[in-house]
Design a protein around this motif. Structure first.
Motif, PDB file in Angstrom:
ATOM      1  N   ALA A  90      20.386  51.999  68.782  1.00 14.44           N
ATOM      2  CA  ALA A  90      19.958  53.195  69.510  1.00 14.44           C
ATOM      3  C   ALA A  90      18.554  53.547  69.042  1.00 14.44           C
ATOM      4  N   PHE A  91      17.839  54.304  69.868  1.00 17.17           N
ATOM      5  CA  PHE A  91      16.471  54.685  69.535  1.00 17.17           C
ATOM      6  C   PHE A  91      16.279  56.187  69.640  1.00 17.17           C
ATOM      7  N   TYR A  92      15.448  56.689  68.745  1.00 23.07           N
ATOM      8  CA  TYR A  92      14.965  58.064  68.789  1.00 23.07           C
ATOM      9  C   TYR A  92      13.454  57.998  68.966  1.00 23.07           C
ATOM     10  N   GLU A  93      12.895  59.016  69.616  1.00 23.65           N
ATOM     11  CA  GLU A  93      11.457  59.051  69.840  1.00 23.65           C
ATOM     12  C   GLU A  93      10.855  60.271  69.150  1.00 23.65           C
ATOM     13  N   ALA A  94       9.740  60.054  68.475  1.00 22.41           N
ATOM     14  CA  ALA A  94       9.023  61.140  67.813  1.00 22.41           C
ATOM     15  C   ALA A  94       7.570  61.118  68.280  1.00 22.41           C
ATOM     16  N   HIS A  95       7.017  62.314  68.449  1.00 19.18           N
ATOM     17  CA  HIS A  95       5.621  62.455  68.878  1.00 19.18           C
ATOM     18  C   HIS A  95       4.946  63.491  67.996  1.00 19.18           C
ATOM     19  N   ASN A  96       3.742  63.164  67.536  1.00 18.04           N
ATOM     20  CA  ASN A  96       2.943  64.085  66.737  1.00 18.04           C
ATOM     21  C   ASN A  96       1.852  64.666  67.643  1.00 18.04           C
ATOM     22  N   PRO A  97       2.019  65.900  68.123  1.00  9.07           N
ATOM     23  CA  PRO A  97       1.035  66.481  69.038  1.00  9.07           C
ATOM     24  C   PRO A  97      -0.166  67.113  68.326  1.00  9.07           C
ATOM     25  N   THR A  98      -0.215  67.005  67.009  1.00  5.82           N
ATOM     26  CA  THR A  98      -1.288  67.663  66.254  1.00  5.82           C
ATOM     27  C   THR A  98      -2.516  66.770  66.140  1.00  5.82           C
ATOM     28  N   ASP A  99      -3.563  67.307  65.534  1.00  8.20           N
ATOM     29  CA  ASP A  99      -4.791  66.531  65.318  1.00  8.20           C
ATOM     30  C   ASP A  99      -4.899  66.045  63.872  1.00  8.20           C
ATOM     31  N   ARG A 100      -3.756  65.944  63.196  1.00  2.20           N
ATOM     32  CA  ARG A 100      -3.726  65.487  61.805  1.00  2.20           C
ATOM     33  C   ARG A 100      -2.517  64.575  61.598  1.00  2.20           C
ATOM     34  N   PRO A 101      -2.590  63.662  60.627  1.00  2.30           N
ATOM     35  CA  PRO A 101      -1.402  62.863  60.321  1.00  2.30           C
ATOM     36  C   PRO A 101      -0.308  63.765  59.745  1.00  2.30           C
ATOM     37  N   VAL A 102       0.936  63.496  60.105  1.00  3.31           N
ATOM     38  CA  VAL A 102       2.067  64.279  59.606  1.00  3.31           C
ATOM     39  C   VAL A 102       3.138  63.314  59.127  1.00  3.31           C
ATOM     40  N   ALA A 103       3.622  63.542  57.911  1.00  2.00           N
ATOM     41  CA  ALA A 103       4.709  62.732  57.340  1.00  2.00           C
ATOM     42  C   ALA A 103       6.022  63.475  57.517  1.00  2.00           C
ATOM     43  N   GLY A 104       7.072  62.724  57.781  1.00  2.00           N
ATOM     44  CA  GLY A 104       8.387  63.327  57.953  1.00  2.00           C
ATOM     45  C   GLY A 104       9.475  62.486  57.342  1.00  2.00           C
ATOM     46  N   GLN A 105      10.570  63.143  57.025  1.00  2.00           N
ATOM     47  CA  GLN A 105      11.767  62.470  56.521  1.00  2.00           C
ATOM     48  C   GLN A 105      12.946  63.028  57.301  1.00  2.00           C
ATOM     49  N   ALA A 106      13.853  62.162  57.701  1.00  2.00           N
ATOM     50  CA  ALA A 106      15.011  62.586  58.484  1.00  2.00           C
ATOM     51  C   ALA A 106      16.247  62.691  57.606  1.00  2.00           C
ATOM     52  N   SER A 107      16.978  63.773  57.787  1.00  2.00           N
ATOM     53  CA  SER A 107      18.310  63.875  57.209  1.00  2.00           C
ATOM     54  C   SER A 107      19.292  63.697  58.367  1.00  2.00           C
ATOM     55  N   PHE A 108      20.514  63.314  58.063  1.00  2.00           N
ATOM     56  CA  PHE A 108      21.455  62.994  59.132  1.00  2.00           C
ATOM     57  C   PHE A 108      22.829  63.533  58.823  1.00  2.00           C
ATOM     58  N   ASN A 109      23.649  63.573  59.864  1.00  2.00           N
ATOM     59  CA  ASN A 109      25.019  63.996  59.716  1.00  2.00           C
ATOM     60  C   ASN A 109      25.837  63.405  60.857  1.00  2.00           C
ATOM     61  N   VAL A 110      27.124  63.236  60.605  1.00  2.00           N
ATOM     62  CA  VAL A 110      28.047  62.731  61.607  1.00  2.00           C
ATOM     63  C   VAL A 110      29.179  63.731  61.767  1.00  2.00           C
ATOM     64  N   VAL A 111      29.519  64.022  63.015  1.00  3.54           N
ATOM     65  CA  VAL A 111      30.627  64.919  63.332  1.00  3.54           C
ATOM     66  C   VAL A 111      31.532  64.174  64.298  1.00  3.54           C
ATOM     67  N   PRO A 112      32.848  64.198  64.144  1.00  4.90           N
ATOM     68  CA  PRO A 112      33.597  64.967  63.161  1.00  4.90           C
ATOM     69  C   PRO A 112      33.522  64.327  61.773  1.00  4.90           C
ATOM     70  N   TYR A 113      33.768  65.140  60.780  1.00  3.86           N
ATOM     71  CA  TYR A 113      33.661  64.672  59.404  1.00  3.86           C
ATOM     72  C   TYR A 113      34.587  63.495  59.122  1.00  3.86           C
ATOM     73  N   ALA A 114      35.726  63.436  59.816  1.00  4.73           N
ATOM     74  CA  ALA A 114      36.679  62.341  59.598  1.00  4.73           C
ATOM     75  C   ALA A 114      36.054  60.985  59.926  1.00  4.73           C
ATOM     76  N   ALA A 115      35.010  60.970  60.753  1.00  3.49           N
ATOM     77  CA  ALA A 115      34.365  59.712  61.139  1.00  3.49           C
ATOM     78  C   ALA A 115      33.210  59.333  60.220  1.00  3.49           C
ATOM     79  N   GLY A 116      32.750  60.257  59.388  1.00  2.00           N
ATOM     80  CA  GLY A 116      31.564  60.028  58.567  1.00  2.00           C
ATOM     81  C   GLY A 116      31.623  58.777  57.714  1.00  2.00           C
ATOM     82  N   GLY A 117      32.702  58.554  57.035  1.00  2.00           N
ATOM     83  CA  GLY A 117      32.830  57.398  56.155  1.00  2.00           C
ATOM     84  C   GLY A 117      32.973  56.084  56.893  1.00  2.00           C
ATOM     85  N   TYR A 118      33.246  56.142  58.191  1.00  2.00           N
ATOM     86  CA  TYR A 118      33.424  54.930  58.997  1.00  2.00           C
ATOM     87  C   TYR A 118      32.218  54.628  59.876  1.00  2.00           C
TER      88      TYR A 118
END
Length: 193
Positions: A90-118
């Motif tokens: 799968a793909f996600y798209e990110a766009h930086n609309p600013t006039d400067r470089p921007v660094a980012g880090q993604a955090s994630f989560n899965v719902v329902p919690y019962a599926a997280g470990g799988y």
């Protein structure tokens, strides 16, 4: 040793112990969540040795940015039906609309919690920091599968939909990127303005 000194020493020892436990709590909780899938934490895998089944599940994709993060961030595809045990992309798209470089880090989560470990990621943009240049748009992949062991879990076997969500937050630019941003030439202002 006097009784007051003993009480004071015990209190100092208790404070030191509690301080040490507070430092250990975050790594321990992170480890616990990754091992058990608690709180929707996913696992990481190389994807080998997994046999797909005939059963399917719908995976939905969500995207968010933390307050103050200037990027525009969205899933390219909102959902997909996947076979349990089959590797998907799968793909996600990110766009930086600013006039400067921007660094980012993604955090994630899965719902329902019962599926997280799988929910197992083979490769993901969330494993590393991302830097987008001014005006840059990128598509970022996540390769994953749903472990067939979910079908043996009394809490997991009834899961028909899984939501994978990412939140991007801004981080400091890596040192080499920060230096490059500082070295950019400044536009000259014509005289008389």
């Amino acid at each position: 040793m006097t009784p007051n000194a003993r009480v004071a020493l015990s209190a100092v020892g208790l404070v030191a112990f509690m301080g040490a436990m507070s430092f250990a709590a975050v790594p321990f909780y992170d480890w616990f969540c990754r091992v058990t899938g608690f709180g929707g934490t996913t696992s990481v895998s190389d994807g080998t040795g997994i046999e797909p089944t005939d059963q399917t599940v719908i995976v939905r994709f969500e995207a968010f940015t933390e307050r103050g993060m200037p990027w525009q961030f969205r899933p390219v595809q909102r959902s997909m039906t996947v076979r349990i045990g089959e590797t998907n992309l799968a793909f996600y798209e990110a766009h930086n609309p600013t006039d400067r470089p921007v660094a980012g880090q993604a955090s994630f989560n899965v719902v329902p919690y019962a599926a997280g470990g799988y929910f197992s990621k083979i490769q993901c943009f969330c494993f590393t920091e991302q830097v987008l240049q001014p005006g840059e748009t990128v598509q970022m992949p996540v390769s994953f599968y749903v472990d067939p062991a979910i079908l043996d879990d009394p809490d997991g076997r009834g899961v028909r939909e899984i939501t994978l969500g990412y939140t991007f937050y801004e981080i400091d630019l890596p040192p080499e990127q920060a230096q490059a941003a500082l070295a950019r030439p400044v536009a000259e202002v014509p005289e008389g303005l």
